[in-house]
Write a protein that holds these residues in place. Sequence first.
Motif, mmCIF file in Angstrom:
data_model
loop_
_atom_site.group_PDB
_atom_site.id
_atom_site.type_symbol
_atom_site.label_atom_id
_atom_site.label_comp_id
_atom_site.label_asym_id
_atom_site.label_seq_id
_atom_site.Cartn_x
_atom_site.Cartn_y
_atom_site.Cartn_z
ATOM 1 N N GLN A 1 -39.495 10.526 -5.852
ATOM 2 C CA GLN A 1 -40.105 11.480 -4.929
ATOM 3 C C GLN A 1 -41.109 12.396 -5.635
ATOM 4 N N ALA A 2 -41.102 12.384 -6.979
ATOM 5 C CA ALA A 2 -41.976 13.267 -7.757
ATOM 6 C C ALA A 2 -43.400 12.715 -7.816
ATOM 7 N N THR A 3 -44.328 13.573 -8.170
ATOM 8 C CA THR A 3 -45.729 13.167 -8.295
ATOM 9 C C THR A 3 -46.072 12.777 -9.735
ATOM 10 N N THR A 4 -45.049 12.573 -10.573
ATOM 11 C CA THR A 4 -45.242 12.124 -11.950
ATOM 12 C C THR A 4 -44.467 10.833 -12.189
ATOM 13 N N GLU A 5 -44.969 10.028 -13.116
ATOM 14 C CA GLU A 5 -44.288 8.789 -13.477
ATOM 15 C C GLU A 5 -42.976 9.097 -14.190
ATOM 16 N N ARG A 6 -42.069 8.130 -14.144
ATOM 17 C CA ARG A 6 -40.797 8.272 -14.856
ATOM 18 C C ARG A 6 -40.675 7.122 -15.855
ATOM 19 N N PRO A 7 -41.048 7.357 -17.126
ATOM 20 C CA PRO A 7 -40.847 6.332 -18.146
ATOM 21 C C PRO A 7 -39.448 6.468 -18.747
ATOM 22 N N ILE A 8 -38.774 5.354 -18.926
ATOM 23 C CA ILE A 8 -37.448 5.366 -19.524
ATOM 24 C C ILE A 8 -37.313 4.160 -20.445
#
Length: 100
Positions: free
Chosen positions: A72-79
């Motif tokens: 839902q965030a406006t940033t990517e989620r790298p994991i």
Amino acid sequence: DYMVPATGGELTFSCKNYQHPWIADAEYAGEYYNPDVQDDEHHPINWKKLTLDWFKAEITDNQLKVTFAPNQATTERPIKLTVTAGDIFYTFYFKQSANK
């Protein structure tokens, strides 16, 4: 990098060389996360499962299944997820798209 859509989803990987790999750890936003703790005095760590609020990795036999909740965030989620089978390690790099 494995790209994951903002809507989330599920990916499955198979290990051909080893029958019983397990999860070493995951890294997200500079923090390290360990496999899940379970309520078992003989085996307090479940080396086959790692759960965050939005990410889950689970190993059954030689298959790794990773599940991403919608972003839902406006940033990517790298994991980064590292899996081992004793003396070998493999790191998966995932990047979930931002919700735009």
